[in-house]
Every structure is written in structure tokens, then in C-alpha cells.
Design an enzyme around this catalytic site. Structure first.
Site, PDB file in Angstrom:
ATOM      1  N   ARG A   1      10.501  -2.042 -23.724  1.00 43.67           N
ATOM      2  CA  ARG A   1       9.840  -0.747 -23.851  1.00 43.67           C
ATOM      3  C   ARG A   1       9.255  -0.354 -22.512  1.00 43.67           C
ATOM      4  O   ARG A   1       8.790  -1.217 -21.760  1.00 43.67           O
ATOM      5  CB  ARG A   1       8.680  -0.819 -24.858  1.00 43.67           C
ATOM      6  CG  ARG A   1       9.039  -0.513 -26.289  1.00 43.67           C
ATOM      7  CD  ARG A   1       9.519   0.927 -26.492  1.00 43.67           C
ATOM      8  NE  ARG A   1       9.916   1.165 -27.867  1.00 43.67           N
ATOM      9  CZ  ARG A   1      11.115   0.892 -28.388  1.00 43.67           C
ATOM     10  NH1 ARG A   1      12.061   0.356 -27.638  1.00 43.67           N
ATOM     11  NH2 ARG A   1      11.365   1.161 -29.652  1.00 43.67           N
TER      12      ARG A   1
ATOM     13  N   GLU B   1       9.221   7.944 -20.634  1.00 43.46           N
ATOM     14  CA  GLU B   1      10.595   8.438 -20.742  1.00 43.46           C
ATOM     15  C   GLU B   1      10.654   9.611 -21.731  1.00 43.46           C
ATOM     16  O   GLU B   1       9.826   9.666 -22.657  1.00 43.46           O
ATOM     17  CB  GLU B   1      11.541   7.310 -21.185  1.00 43.46           C
ATOM     18  CG  GLU B   1      11.276   6.792 -22.587  1.00 43.46           C
ATOM     19  CD  GLU B   1      12.116   5.568 -22.948  1.00 43.46           C
ATOM     20  OE1 GLU B   1      12.139   4.598 -22.168  1.00 43.46           O
ATOM     21  OE2 GLU B   1      12.738   5.603 -24.019  1.00 43.46           O
TER      22      GLU B   1
ATOM     23  N   HIS C   1      17.908   4.297 -22.063  1.00 43.29           N
ATOM     24  CA  HIS C   1      17.518   3.710 -23.359  1.00 43.29           C
ATOM     25  C   HIS C   1      18.717   3.624 -24.309  1.00 43.29           C
ATOM     26  O   HIS C   1      18.725   4.224 -25.389  1.00 43.29           O
ATOM     27  CB  HIS C   1      16.365   4.524 -23.983  1.00 43.29           C
ATOM     28  CG  HIS C   1      15.544   3.723 -24.962  1.00 43.29           C
ATOM     29  ND1 HIS C   1      14.187   3.867 -25.109  1.00 43.29           N
ATOM     30  CD2 HIS C   1      15.907   2.768 -25.849  1.00 43.29           C
ATOM     31  CE1 HIS C   1      13.744   3.044 -26.043  1.00 43.29           C
ATOM     32  NE2 HIS C   1      14.780   2.354 -26.505  1.00 43.29           N
TER      33      HIS C   1
HETATM   34  C1  GLV Z   1      15.224   0.861 -29.503  1.00 45.00           C
HETATM   35  O1  GLV Z   1      14.592   0.768 -28.478  1.00 45.00           O
HETATM   36  C2  GLV Z   1      14.754   0.282 -30.723  1.00 45.00           C
HETATM   37  O2  GLV Z   1      13.567  -0.040 -30.810  1.00 45.00           O
HETATM   38  O3  GLV Z   1      15.557   0.136 -31.652  1.00 45.00           O
END
Ligand code: GLV
Ligand code: GLV
Length: 328
Positions: A239, A268, A286
Site C-alpha cells: 500500500r 495515488e 496498482h
Molecule cells: C489491492 O491492492 C487489493 O487490496 O486487493
């Protein structure tokens, strides 16, 4: 009559079809960006919401949606939920564990490899027409096989990365986590538990796979980066906010670590401008869980949580099961 739900972001049409069998569905299939106020307003009168990591569900939003009973996040992470506020209001939260574990572990390795072997930087060079002749040290990177892989956060994804490193690349795997793995699992992952300081000091490749929380905020900042080897690579698929991006950009610029691979960022989709200016970083938007089968499995699990809870009273993967059966 059927309960009404909100699908906050565009999702597979077959998932909308599935949801429409059980619910009146208001779906944002145009993916129109909503402000927090618009999201709150649209949640009014809805029994459930299909959310992604982009929608913040907190006390302010919940206060405007008194009918809301469940938010099903299409993500394993759920730091967009204020789970305490949800629990206080008797709102169930669900996430999508397990279905993305191996795919996300694959991407951890993709980013590790791309970072260590300078894949993105060398591709930019080639595309820019700068390749005139081969030189012996051109884009010479760091070794992956046989090196020391450090993993911070040893959940399911961390274990998947450990297995790949140990069994596929013959890496020496060390990890740090709030709690140690059971000995059998440690043996299977061929992973050795070390202190956070030893992890930082000895890893050739440091992979971050821990959930975001107040406790993990800036778990990697200037002080931690200073402990790493100047030849080490850092990869974050966890994260944004776990790494202090400003401190990382400075460490990269000053070559105090070799390189970084980042799939997640503080604030982000904005990216710290200093990160965009250093060449020794691989940046992805991401996408660690982004394969079609896995995204479909995540969407289906989120939908199954809504149906399971609102229709049968049995969610599949509840985050705050203490709200189940509580009178509201
Ligand atoms: C993506 O970052 C998730 O948490 O699935
Ligand atoms: C997520 O599933 C994790 O436990 O790493």
C-alpha cells in the site's frame, strides 16, 4: 421487493447481471468519478455497496446512509474502510482474500525482476533510439538467483513470494512479521524469521507485503532506508503510505539504495513528482492483482458477499463478523 445496492465503479458486465438477479442495482458503469459527497448521496437508501479501494467509507459517509448494511470491497486490502465506524453502525465490511494471492505474488516477482534487471529503464533507452552499440556493462543490474530475499509482512502473499524465491530462484529467504509463522510453514517457505533491523541490513531485495495501518504508516522511511545496503532493491506491492515516498525518492537519487519497484503510492493516483524524475525506479499503476481471471474472481467474491449477506445472512469473507446477527 429486492434490496437496492450501489456498484460504485465499473465492473464486469456478468457481475452486474449476477447482482441484478438478486438486487435493484444502481451501477456506475460509465465509471463517472464521484466526490465523497456524491458517493454518500448515492448510498442513501441502499442496503449494500460494491466498492473498490478508491471509495472511502467512514463515519461521515455512513451518517448519510442509515439504510446501509454491507460494503463489499473488491480488494484484499480494506484501508479505505473505517472498520471501527462501520462496526459501530452495524455495517458489515467484506474483502477478497485468497483469490488474488498467487497472482499478486507473481507480480511481486515481476516487479522484483524488472527492478533488479533494469527492464523498464533499458526499454525506455531502446525506444528513445539511444541504442547504437552493445557495451559490456550496459544496464548491468543486480543478481536475483542465489541472493537474499527479505519479506516484510508474511501473510499469504508474502508466503507465496517466499516460495517462489526459495524454490524457483534458490534465494535465501528471510522475513519479518508481527508474528512468526508456524515452524512447518516456515520450513515449507524455506524462510527464516529475523528482526526488522536485520531484514533491512541484509536483504538484497526487500519486498513489502504488509497491510496498511496506523502502525505500518512509513514503516520504510529515511531511517530504515539508511540501514539498507547501497546495492539493495526495494519493492512495494502492499500500500501507499507504508513507504515515505519523499524519503525514498531522495535515497534513489543519491543512490543510497540501488533501485525500487513501486505498484502503490502515497496519495495515488498521484505520484510524488520526485519519483518520476529518478531513473532507477519501476512504476506501475496498482496492478498487482490485475489478470482477467483474478479480477473476475475478486469481483465474483465481492458479489457473493453481497448476495450471501443480504439474501442469506451468510457473508463469505466478513471483516467484522461481530456485527452479524446484531439487532439494528
Ligand atoms: C489491492 O491492492 C487489493 O487490496 O486487493
Ligand atoms: C493477503 O492476502 C495477505 O495475507 O498477504
Amino acid at each position: 421487493s429486492k434490496p437496492t445496492i450501489l456498484v460504485a465503479r465499473r465492473v464486469f458486465p456478468e457481475i452486474i447481471d449476477l447482482l441484478q438477479r438478486h438486487f435493484e442495482v444502481e451501477a456506475n458503469q460509465e465509471d463517472t468519478p464521484w466526490t465523497k459527497a456524491e458517493l454518500a448521496q448515492r448510498l442513501r437508501g441502499k442496503a449494500g455497496a460494491f466498492t473498490t479501494g478508491s471509495e472511502r467509507i467512514d463515519a461521515e459517509v455512513l451518517a448519510q446512509a442509515p439504510e446501509l448494511r454491507v460494503c463489499a470491497n473488491m480488494a484484499v486490502g480494506f484501508n479505505n474502510f473505517d472498520l471501527a465506524a462501520m462496526t459501530a453502525r452495524g455495517v458489515l465490511g467484506t474483502n477478497t482474500p485468497d483469490v488474488l494471492t498467487e497472482t499478486t505474488a507473481d507480480f511481486g516477482f515481476a516487479l522484483l525482476m524488472a527492478t533488479a534487471r533494469r527492464v523498464a529503464e533499458s526499454e525506455h533507452y531502446l525506444r528513445a533510439g539511444k541504442w547504437e552499440r552493445w557495451t559490456y556493462d550496459m544496464f548491468a543490474g543486480t543478481e536475483v538467483h542465489g541472493s537474499t530475499l527479505g519479506i516484510l509482512g508474511m501473510g499469504r502473499i508474502g508466503q507465496g513470494i517466499a516460495r517462489r524465491g526459495a524454490h524457483g530462484f534458490g534465494m535465501n529467504v528471510i522475513y519479518h512479521n508481527r508474528s512468526r509463522l508456524a515452524p512447518a510453514l516456515e520450513a515449507e517457505c524455506k524462510a527464516r524469521y529475523v528482526s526488522k533491523e536485520e531484514l533491512l541490513r541484509t536483504a538484497d531485495h526487500l519486498l513489502l507485503v504488509l497491510p496498511y495501518s496506523a502502525e505500518s504508516h512509513h514503516a520504510i522511511g529515511a531511517a530504515e532506508l539508511a540501514l539498507m545496503k547501497p546495492t539493495a532493491n526495494l519493492v512495494n506491492i502492499a500500500r501507499g503510505g507504508i513507504v515515505d515516498d519523499a524519503a525514498l525518492a531522495q535515497a534513489l537519487r543519491e543512490r543510497r539504495i540501488a533501485a525500487a519497484g513501486l505498484d502503490v503510492f502515497e496519495g495515488e493516483p498521484k505520484v510524488h513528482p520526485a519519483l518520476l524524475e529518478v531513473p532507477n525506479v519501476v512504476l506501475t499503476p496498482h496492478i498487482a492483482s490485475a489478470t482477467i481471471p483474478t479480477r473476475l474472481a475478486m469481483a465474483r467474491l465481492a458479489a457473493d458477499n453481497l448476495v450471501g449477506f443480504l439474501v442469506d445472512g451468510k457473508p463469505v469473507t466478513p471483516l467484522n463478523p461481530e456485527v452479524l446477527g446484531r439487532a439494528r
